[in-house]
Design a protein around this motif. Structure first.
Motif, PDB file in Angstrom:
ATOM      1  N   ASN A 161     -11.288 -43.128 -26.294  1.00 34.22           N
ATOM      2  CA  ASN A 161     -12.377 -42.155 -26.347  1.00 34.22           C
ATOM      3  C   ASN A 161     -13.649 -42.807 -26.884  1.00 34.22           C
ATOM      4  O   ASN A 161     -14.722 -42.672 -26.290  1.00 34.22           O
ATOM      5  CB  ASN A 161     -11.971 -40.971 -27.215  1.00 34.22           C
ATOM      6  CG  ASN A 161     -13.026 -39.893 -27.251  1.00 34.22           C
ATOM      7  OD1 ASN A 161     -14.214 -40.156 -27.265  1.00 34.22           O
ATOM      8  ND2 ASN A 161     -12.588 -38.666 -27.286  1.00 34.22           N
ATOM      9  N   SER A 173      -5.492 -43.100 -27.887  1.00 34.66           N
ATOM     10  CA  SER A 173      -6.381 -42.062 -27.369  1.00 34.66           C
ATOM     11  C   SER A 173      -7.735 -42.098 -28.077  1.00 34.66           C
ATOM     12  O   SER A 173      -8.786 -42.034 -27.434  1.00 34.66           O
ATOM     13  CB  SER A 173      -5.728 -40.697 -27.541  1.00 34.66           C
ATOM     14  OG  SER A 173      -6.624 -39.668 -27.212  1.00 34.66           O
ATOM     15  N   TYR A 174      -7.732 -42.208 -29.410  1.00 32.78           N
ATOM     16  CA  TYR A 174      -8.982 -42.296 -30.162  1.00 32.78           C
ATOM     17  C   TYR A 174      -9.782 -43.537 -29.763  1.00 32.78           C
ATOM     18  O   TYR A 174     -10.992 -43.482 -29.586  1.00 32.78           O
ATOM     19  CB  TYR A 174      -8.729 -42.319 -31.670  1.00 32.78           C
ATOM     20  CG  TYR A 174      -8.367 -40.984 -32.258  1.00 32.78           C
ATOM     21  CD1 TYR A 174      -9.126 -39.848 -31.999  1.00 32.78           C
ATOM     22  CD2 TYR A 174      -7.272 -40.842 -33.090  1.00 32.78           C
ATOM     23  CE1 TYR A 174      -8.805 -38.620 -32.531  1.00 32.78           C
ATOM     24  CE2 TYR A 174      -6.934 -39.617 -33.624  1.00 32.78           C
ATOM     25  CZ  TYR A 174      -7.709 -38.512 -33.352  1.00 32.78           C
ATOM     26  OH  TYR A 174      -7.375 -37.307 -33.887  1.00 32.78           O
ATOM     27  N   TYR A 187      -5.579 -38.176 -19.143  1.00 31.15           N
ATOM     28  CA  TYR A 187      -6.915 -38.475 -19.637  1.00 31.15           C
ATOM     29  C   TYR A 187      -7.818 -38.804 -18.458  1.00 31.15           C
ATOM     30  O   TYR A 187      -7.353 -39.258 -17.415  1.00 31.15           O
ATOM     31  CB  TYR A 187      -6.870 -39.665 -20.598  1.00 31.15           C
ATOM     32  CG  TYR A 187      -6.055 -39.387 -21.824  1.00 31.15           C
ATOM     33  CD1 TYR A 187      -4.682 -39.564 -21.818  1.00 31.15           C
ATOM     34  CD2 TYR A 187      -6.646 -38.922 -22.984  1.00 31.15           C
ATOM     35  CE1 TYR A 187      -3.916 -39.294 -22.940  1.00 31.15           C
ATOM     36  CE2 TYR A 187      -5.893 -38.663 -24.106  1.00 31.15           C
ATOM     37  CZ  TYR A 187      -4.532 -38.849 -24.084  1.00 31.15           C
ATOM     38  OH  TYR A 187      -3.793 -38.574 -25.197  1.00 31.15           O
ATOM     39  N   THR A 191     -12.215 -39.968 -17.372  1.00 26.37           N
ATOM     40  CA  THR A 191     -13.591 -40.254 -17.764  1.00 26.37           C
ATOM     41  C   THR A 191     -14.493 -39.283 -17.016  1.00 26.37           C
ATOM     42  O   THR A 191     -14.050 -38.589 -16.107  1.00 26.37           O
ATOM     43  CB  THR A 191     -13.980 -41.706 -17.411  1.00 26.37           C
ATOM     44  OG1 THR A 191     -13.868 -41.874 -16.004  1.00 26.37           O
ATOM     45  CG2 THR A 191     -13.105 -42.713 -18.134  1.00 26.37           C
ATOM     46  N   THR A 234      -7.422 -34.334 -20.875  1.00 27.72           N
ATOM     47  CA  THR A 234      -7.731 -33.280 -19.917  1.00 27.72           C
ATOM     48  C   THR A 234      -6.496 -32.443 -19.640  1.00 27.72           C
ATOM     49  O   THR A 234      -5.373 -32.939 -19.717  1.00 27.72           O
ATOM     50  CB  THR A 234      -8.290 -33.848 -18.596  1.00 27.72           C
ATOM     51  OG1 THR A 234      -8.641 -32.770 -17.747  1.00 27.72           O
ATOM     52  CG2 THR A 234      -7.296 -34.736 -17.895  1.00 27.72           C
ATOM     53  N   ARG A 290     -11.280 -39.022 -22.146  1.00 30.05           N
ATOM     54  CA  ARG A 290     -10.949 -37.786 -22.867  1.00 30.05           C
ATOM     55  C   ARG A 290      -9.684 -37.147 -22.324  1.00 30.05           C
ATOM     56  O   ARG A 290      -9.385 -37.237 -21.142  1.00 30.05           O
ATOM     57  CB  ARG A 290     -12.091 -36.795 -22.740  1.00 30.05           C
ATOM     58  CG  ARG A 290     -13.363 -37.297 -23.317  1.00 30.05           C
ATOM     59  CD  ARG A 290     -14.066 -36.182 -24.006  1.00 30.05           C
ATOM     60  NE  ARG A 290     -15.252 -36.716 -24.650  1.00 30.05           N
ATOM     61  CZ  ARG A 290     -15.519 -36.500 -25.911  1.00 30.05           C
ATOM     62  NH1 ARG A 290     -14.722 -35.788 -26.629  1.00 30.05           N
ATOM     63  NH2 ARG A 290     -16.605 -36.986 -26.450  1.00 30.05           N
TER      64      ARG A 290
END
Length: 62
Positions: free
Chosen positions: A22, A18-19, A50, A52, A30, A28
């Motif tokens: 991102n 996830s990091y 996730y 964009t 959601t 991100r």
């Protein structure tokens, strides 16, 4: 828009991916309604969504 799925063995893997997503692609977490309903069969399974900025619906990562 196409949906993508990433399957992770553990929560730590999901957090690290996830990091990365991102920072590299602007993806991100959601809390919007998911575009697809998927079953969660065990207590230790989670599904995170996730997206964009250009997506109208979130992408998925498990």
């Amino acid at each position: 828009m196409a949906l993508s799925i990433i399957i992770c063995e553990g929560r730590t893997d999901a957090i690290l991916i996830s990091y990365f997503l991102n920072k590299k692609y602007g993806v991100r977490f959601t809390q919007n309604d998911p575009p697809v309903k998927l079953p969660v069969k065990d207590k230790n399974q989670i599904i995170n969504w996730y997206s964009t900025k250009k997506d109208s619906k979130p992408a998925i990562a498990m």
